[in-house]
Design a protein around this motif. Structure first.
Motif, PDB file in Angstrom:
ATOM      1  N   LEU A  12      76.024  80.345  93.288  1.00  0.00           N
ATOM      2  CA  LEU A  12      75.165  79.363  92.620  1.00  0.00           C
ATOM      3  C   LEU A  12      74.527  79.970  91.377  1.00  0.00           C
ATOM      4  O   LEU A  12      74.221  81.159  91.336  1.00  0.00           O
ATOM      5  N   ASP A  13      74.326  79.131  90.403  1.00  0.00           N
ATOM      6  CA  ASP A  13      73.790  79.560  89.119  1.00  0.00           C
ATOM      7  C   ASP A  13      72.262  79.510  89.163  1.00  0.00           C
ATOM      8  O   ASP A  13      71.655  78.470  88.955  1.00  0.00           O
ATOM      9  N   GLU A  14      71.666  80.670  89.444  1.00  0.00           N
ATOM     10  CA  GLU A  14      70.209  80.711  89.582  1.00  0.00           C
ATOM     11  C   GLU A  14      69.510  80.577  88.233  1.00  0.00           C
ATOM     12  O   GLU A  14      68.424  80.010  88.139  1.00  0.00           O
ATOM     13  N   ALA A  15      70.140  81.117  87.205  1.00  0.00           N
ATOM     14  CA  ALA A  15      69.511  81.079  85.875  1.00  0.00           C
ATOM     15  C   ALA A  15      69.353  79.633  85.403  1.00  0.00           C
ATOM     16  O   ALA A  15      68.347  79.261  84.811  1.00  0.00           O
ATOM     17  N   ARG A  16      70.352  78.826  85.720  1.00  0.00           N
ATOM     18  CA  ARG A  16      70.306  77.436  85.285  1.00  0.00           C
ATOM     19  C   ARG A  16      69.113  76.695  85.912  1.00  0.00           C
ATOM     20  O   ARG A  16      68.485  75.844  85.278  1.00  0.00           O
ATOM     21  N   ALA A  17      68.804  77.048  87.166  1.00  0.00           N
ATOM     22  CA  ALA A  17      67.691  76.377  87.845  1.00  0.00           C
ATOM     23  C   ALA A  17      66.367  76.642  87.137  1.00  0.00           C
ATOM     24  O   ALA A  17      65.434  75.850  87.236  1.00  0.00           O
ATOM     25  N   ALA A  18      66.282  77.764  86.432  1.00  0.00           N
ATOM     26  CA  ALA A  18      65.061  78.067  85.684  1.00  0.00           C
ATOM     27  C   ALA A  18      65.127  77.453  84.281  1.00  0.00           C
ATOM     28  O   ALA A  18      64.124  76.994  83.744  1.00  0.00           O
ATOM     29  N   ARG A  19      66.329  77.483  83.698  1.00  0.00           N
ATOM     30  CA  ARG A  19      66.494  76.967  82.339  1.00  0.00           C
ATOM     31  C   ARG A  19      66.359  75.450  82.292  1.00  0.00           C
ATOM     32  O   ARG A  19      65.725  74.890  81.416  1.00  0.00           O
ATOM     33  N   GLN A  20      66.992  74.802  83.238  1.00  0.00           N
ATOM     34  CA  GLN A  20      66.940  73.333  83.276  1.00  0.00           C
ATOM     35  C   GLN A  20      66.380  72.906  84.619  1.00  0.00           C
ATOM     36  O   GLN A  20      67.121  72.493  85.498  1.00  0.00           O
ATOM     37  N   PRO A  21      65.075  73.044  84.783  1.00  0.00           N
ATOM     38  CA  PRO A  21      64.516  72.820  86.117  1.00  0.00           C
ATOM     39  C   PRO A  21      64.684  71.385  86.620  1.00  0.00           C
ATOM     40  O   PRO A  21      64.318  70.437  85.923  1.00  0.00           O
ATOM     41  N   VAL A  22      65.280  71.270  87.795  1.00  0.00           N
ATOM     42  CA  VAL A  22      65.341  69.975  88.489  1.00  0.00           C
ATOM     43  C   VAL A  22      64.732  70.240  89.852  1.00  0.00           C
ATOM     44  O   VAL A  22      65.347  70.868  90.709  1.00  0.00           O
ATOM     45  N   LEU A  23      63.485  69.843  90.042  1.00  0.00           N
ATOM     46  CA  LEU A  23      62.728  70.251  91.224  1.00  0.00           C
ATOM     47  C   LEU A  23      62.446  69.092  92.163  1.00  0.00           C
ATOM     48  O   LEU A  23      61.757  69.232  93.162  1.00  0.00           O
ATOM     49  N   ARG A  24      62.985  67.938  91.806  1.00  0.00           N
ATOM     50  CA  ARG A  24      62.932  66.771  92.691  1.00  0.00           C
ATOM     51  C   ARG A  24      64.037  65.837  92.236  1.00  0.00           C
ATOM     52  O   ARG A  24      64.534  65.964  91.120  1.00  0.00           O
ATOM     53  N   LEU A  25      64.403  64.904  93.092  1.00  0.00           N
ATOM     54  CA  LEU A  25      65.392  63.917  92.668  1.00  0.00           C
ATOM     55  C   LEU A  25      64.718  62.931  91.735  1.00  0.00           C
ATOM     56  O   LEU A  25      63.618  62.454  92.032  1.00  0.00           O
ATOM     57  N   PRO A  26      65.376  62.612  90.629  1.00  0.00           N
ATOM     58  CA  PRO A  26      64.803  61.559  89.786  1.00  0.00           C
ATOM     59  C   PRO A  26      64.952  60.212  90.477  1.00  0.00           C
ATOM     60  O   PRO A  26      65.913  59.993  91.216  1.00  0.00           O
ATOM     61  N   ARG A  27      64.002  59.351  90.245  1.00  0.00           N
ATOM     62  CA  ARG A  27      64.120  57.987  90.803  1.00  0.00           C
ATOM     63  C   ARG A  27      65.351  57.312  90.222  1.00  0.00           C
ATOM     64  O   ARG A  27      65.642  57.515  89.048  1.00  0.00           O
ATOM     65  N   PRO A  28      66.069  56.549  91.015  1.00  0.00           N
ATOM     66  CA  PRO A  28      67.295  55.926  90.503  1.00  0.00           C
ATOM     67  C   PRO A  28      66.967  54.908  89.397  1.00  0.00           C
ATOM     68  O   PRO A  28      65.904  54.336  89.388  1.00  0.00           O
TER      69      PRO A  28
END
Ligand SMILES: Cc1ncc(COP(=O)(O)O)c(C=O)c1O
Lengths: 441, 482
Positions: B466-482
């Motif tokens: 898994l790409d850990e760096a991406r999680a910091a660069r482009q944080p997605v920390l919850r699901l967006p509402r549809p």
């Protein structure tokens, strides 16, 4: 030999041979002899499984309180827990794992953490949530520390109507960190009365509802506070019917998550909810799961923003927390998923309605009155001439309530605190009223 | 794109739980709430049926690896087997169903659990005072630092005792806990044997030092042979000694921190005493203290009077509460069950098994991996992934997954480059230890012959690396509402 340890004498010999030692005592030769000599055993024999089961079952049965009908709240509430919650908490790969340091073998944990964060953001109206703190009290204390780190002042404004036990934990942390708690009074309606914001305030804490069950009006508070944090301490069930604190500009929302699928457990383990605004993300304590992709572009989850945490940042970390309350957060996740938006609302509405029905009936008894005129959620303070007598009458009817000495800690004399959840039946409500009717309280 | 979460499932109107019906119209009930604080829009929560929910979480469980799945040698975490009896006991209605604010006379059984466990833990530590309130090891550390602070405040020395000494091998929670109480952290270097350098310690000690935080054995798995000299030096300088007990598995049943000069000692019941780690928690981190610190312990204290148990709040010098109730009670129940099951003899077998397994693996693996501190270890040891060509420790860890093992702790302690911290625990049979060693040896060979296999590992996990760096660069920390 213990049933949990597989080494037979032959295994031990083989292992020792591999190490090149003659006996197991040699494994401990680096412990100073003086220390080893001072050792004293407990004097406990080994027991078989059935003995231990019987012994502890026996102890569990010695607590007569387990049979009482709990109109008892004060921060811990008796809500219904669907059987699926327990089922999921018992799945071995989930409960026998640890912190998902190795994401590729922890997608189960990281995925439910992400679900949990989403649900908590939805409930609270905040942008980011961590995956749990120990309990609501320490979550609140950490929120106060975070406010101090962010805006600088050392004063934390704390309503007298905050849960006294939560306040005590906050006070311990605040003393350690050199922060000062400043009392904010409440009025006849039980709602906080904020006159002015003192110089050097870094946060105001508001219980929603507060310790007396009273629903606070959060509007305008953030404007009054300016830079200083608005920290809202919630009962998350109430958010089924109450507006999310995020909509009032809250900086941090914390709360006790026990109500979301956990039994009272004699007070632990609990679940600390912690959510904040996106701009404060890097100052937030605790683990966070973040979405990413794997080497083939497939969606997956990892622990995100670990550079805030103690294992990287050490004394400059946002908190010392490491082990948290993960399994309790899983309970909350499954609970919320099982209920859905309609179920959560139903639990909140039932609690609200039954609490009001009971309040109306008991306050019409001679001598009994509600301590506050403000709106309340699932709990109310009941004043009467002889509160200890009332507690005893209720006890004789098999009912437990929060006694006056606990209510006094929040500055209210001569009152009981009565909590009602969706589990309290018509019969139990009637029993409550008729118990108090039996002579003046 | 599907998120793999429960939000992918279900349909509006589905539910997985049933509740009693409302007895009043919804609008009427809602009118009890002032309009300005009423919720207008429901939270976005899943709407799934019970079978969907069960299958989803069973699927998630299968993506996970727990102690029940296989070998989990995560150093410093003591991932031992979690006895199933104890799970059942923690769910007894007389424990799980008890409200913490019931009157004392109604909760005698629960208070008996607290009291009895307190007595055993004090005995195991060889120390006279205890609090069961801390919810985890780090919480115990914080409690310990608060106790230090109160002690020095009481003696009028708080102004000058501002420093906490920490060996450079310390766990990150130690400095973080000291800092939360306002202490300044001073690092003490380790010597070439991996233990505290006495000269460096002496040089650092002085009137401005509140104390030291030690991990015994330390995070290299090495017992401080000069532990008595260390604690004596600190005490002579007027300081206090905190012992991080995360590594108690190494000497359970044969040595006691109280006999080594500890003033505060924290247990990790979720390590040494077999309570499950829960995917990250909850645990429990009780602290025991030496005589001078007893007056400052958190309130309440459980006391026994005849056959009755009582909560004692009358302790004017107490630091106060660190937990709203009595600690993580259901974790404490499990730990008590564990102690009762093992008895003295069993507790002693734990340390034998843990230390034997660690030394056995160490001796096997040092033939293929660099062992920076080649000496007798306790319950764990630290290898270095250096010297295997272009691969890093991270690659070795990920490759272990393909062989069916949970990787060890990596990149900790910080004083070993490319650290691989291996803690087998006492609950693994020799065959498993041998299989793990064989996998490690194969991986070392692969690192030389076909490093790509490691660098692209894991190959056999539910996801690729898994790409850990991406999680910091482009944080997605919850699901967006549809
Ligand atoms: C050496 C050491 N000290 C302290 C801790 C902190 O303990 P906890 O995670 O229970 O807070 C840990 C564990 O994670 C540890 O390994």
């Amino acid at each position: 030999m213990s049933e949990y340890i597989p080494h037979t004498p032959a295994d031990i010999r083989a292992l020792l041979e591999g190490v090149g030692l003659r006996d197991v005592e040699a494994l401990f030769s680096d412990i100073p002899e003086e220390v080893r000599r001072r050792f004293r055993p407990l004097g406990l024999p080994r027991r078989d499984e059935d003995w231990v089961r019987r012994y502890l079952t026996g102890l569990s049965e010695r607590s007569t309180g387990k049979g009482l009908v709990p109109f008892l709240g004060g921060g811990i509430y008796d809500h219904f827990v669907p059987a699926v919650v327990e089922y999921v908490l018992s799945l071995p790969e989930l409960y026998t794992a640890y912190t998902p340091y190795q994401a590729e073998v922890s997608q189960g944990t990281l995925t439910w953490m992400f679900e949990y964060q989403t649900m908590i953001c939805e409930l609270t109206g905040m942008e980011v949530a961590n995956s749990s703190m120990y309990d609501g009290a320490t979550a609140l204390a950490e929120a106060a520390l975070m406010a101090h780190r962010t805006v600088g002042g050392k004063k934390v404004l704390v309503p007298r109507s905050l849960n006294p036990r939560v306040r005590e934990v906050l006070a311990t942390y605040a003393w350690g960190a050199g922060l000062k708690l400043v009392d904010v009074p409440y009025g006849d309606d039980g709602r906080l009365q904020l006159s002015e914001i003192p110089e050097g305030a870094c946060a105001l804490i508001v219980g929603q509802p507060n310790f007396f069950g009273v629903i606070e009006d959060l509007s305008g508070l953030k404007d009054q506070l300016g830079e200083a944090f608005l920290i809202v301490y919630v009962n998350p069930i109430s958010l089924g019917v109450l507006a999310p604190p995020g909509s009032f500009g809250a900086d941090v929302v914390v709360g006790e998550g026990q109500v979301l699928g956990l039994p009272p457990s004699f007070g632990g383990p609990l679940l600390g909810i912690f959510a904040t605004r996106g701009e404060h993300l890097r100052r937030m304590p605790g683990r966070i799961s973040g979405q990413t992709v794997d080497a083939e572009g497939k969606v997956g989850y990892v622990m995100a923003f670990q550079t805030r945490e103690q294992h990287i940042r050490r004394e400059r970390a946002t908190s010392n927390i490491c082990t948290n309350s993960a399994l309790c957060a899983l309970a909350a996740t499954v609970y919320l998923a099982a209920l859905g938006p309609g179920g959560l609302r139903r639990v909140a509405l039932l609690s609200l309605e039954r609490a009001h029905r009971l309040a109306e009936e008991v306050s019409s008894l001679p001598g009994y009155e509600l301590a506050f005129s403000g709106p309340f959620f699932n709990e109310f303070a009941l004043r009467c001439p002889d509160p200890m007598g009332a507690v005893k009458k209720l006890r004789r009817a098999g009912i437990a309530v929060l006694p006056p000495e606990e209510v006094e800690k929040a500055g209210l004399e001569g009152a009981l605190l009565v909590a009602v959840t969706e589990r309290r039946t018509e019969e139990e409500l009637a029993r409550f009223v008729s118990a108090l009717k039996g002579g003046m309280g | 794109m599907k998120s793999g979460t429960i939000y992918d499932l279900g349909a509006p109107g589905r539910r997985a739980a049933s509740l009693p019906p409302l007895t009043e119209p919804e609008q009427k009930i809602l009118s009890l709430i002032p309009a300005e604080v009423r919720r207008e829009e429901p939270p976005w929560l899943p709407e799934v049926s019970q079978p969907e929910l069960v299958r989803h979480y069973l699927r998630l469980a299968r993506l996970n690896y727990g102690v029940d799945s296989g070998f989990y040698p995560l150093g410093s975490c003591t991932m031992k087997y979690n006895p199933k009896l104890n799970e059942g006991l923690a769910r007894l209605p007389g424990f799980a169903g008890l409200h913490p604010l019931l009157p004392e006379e109604e909760v005698q059984g629960a208070l008996a659990v607290l009291w009895e466990l307190s007595e055993y833990l004090k005995g195991i530590a060889g120390m006279p005072g205890i609090s069961l309130q801390p919810a985890a090891g780090a919480h115990g550390e914080l409690t310990g630092m608060l106790l230090f602070k109160r002690y020095f405040q009481d003696r009028g020395e708080l102004e000058r005792r501002v420093k906490i000494l920490l060996p450079d091998s310390a766990h990150g929670t130690n400095p973080a806990s000291a800092a939360m109480v306002g202490f300044r952290v001073v690092s003490i270097p380790s010597n070439e044997r991996g233990t505290v350098d006495l000269q460096a310690l002496e040089a650092a000690l002085g009137e401005d030092v509140a104390g030291i935080m030690l991990t015994v054995p330390n995070t290299l798995g090495i017992f401080e042979e000069e532990i008595l000299e260390v604690t004596e030096l600190v005490h002579e300088a007027g300081g206090l000694c905190y012992f991080d007990g995360a590594n108690l598995n190494a000497y359970l049943g044969r040595a006691r921190p109280g006999d080594m000069g500890a003033d505060v000692f924290h247990f990790n019941l979720h390590k040494t005493f077999s309570t499950p780690h829960g995917g990250g928690g909850p645990g429990a981190g009780p602290v025991t203290v030496s005589e001078p610190l007893v007056p400052y312990l958190p309130v309440p204290q459980v006391v026994k009077e005849g056959e009755r148990f009582r909560l004692d709040y009358d302790r004017p010098k107490s630091i106060g509460r660190v937990h709203p109730y009595y600690g993580n009670f259901l974790v404490l129940v499990r730990a008590l069950a564990y102690i009762l099951t093992l008895g003295d003899e069993g507790l002693r077998e734990v340390s034998v098994g843990a230390v034997l397994a660690a030394n056995y693996l160490k001796e096997k693996l040092k033939k293929t991996y660099k062992l920076p501190y080649d000496r007798l270890c306790k319950h764990e040891f630290v290898l270095s992934g250096e010297g295997l060509g272009e691969v890093r420790t991270l690659d070795i860890a990920k490759r272990l997954i393909d062989y069916g093992f949970h990787p060890p702790t990596i990149y900790f302690p910080l004083i070993v480059k490319e650290a691989l911290m291996i803690e087998p625990t006492e609950t693994e049979p020799k065959e498993v230890l041998d299989a793990f060693a064989a996998a490690m040896e194969r991986i070392a060979e692969e690192a030389r012959r076909e490093p790509r296999l490691l660098k692209e590992a894991p190959h056999a996990a539910p996801v690729r690396r898994l790409d850990e760096a991406r999680a910091a660069r482009q944080p997605v920390l919850r699901l967006p509402r549809p």
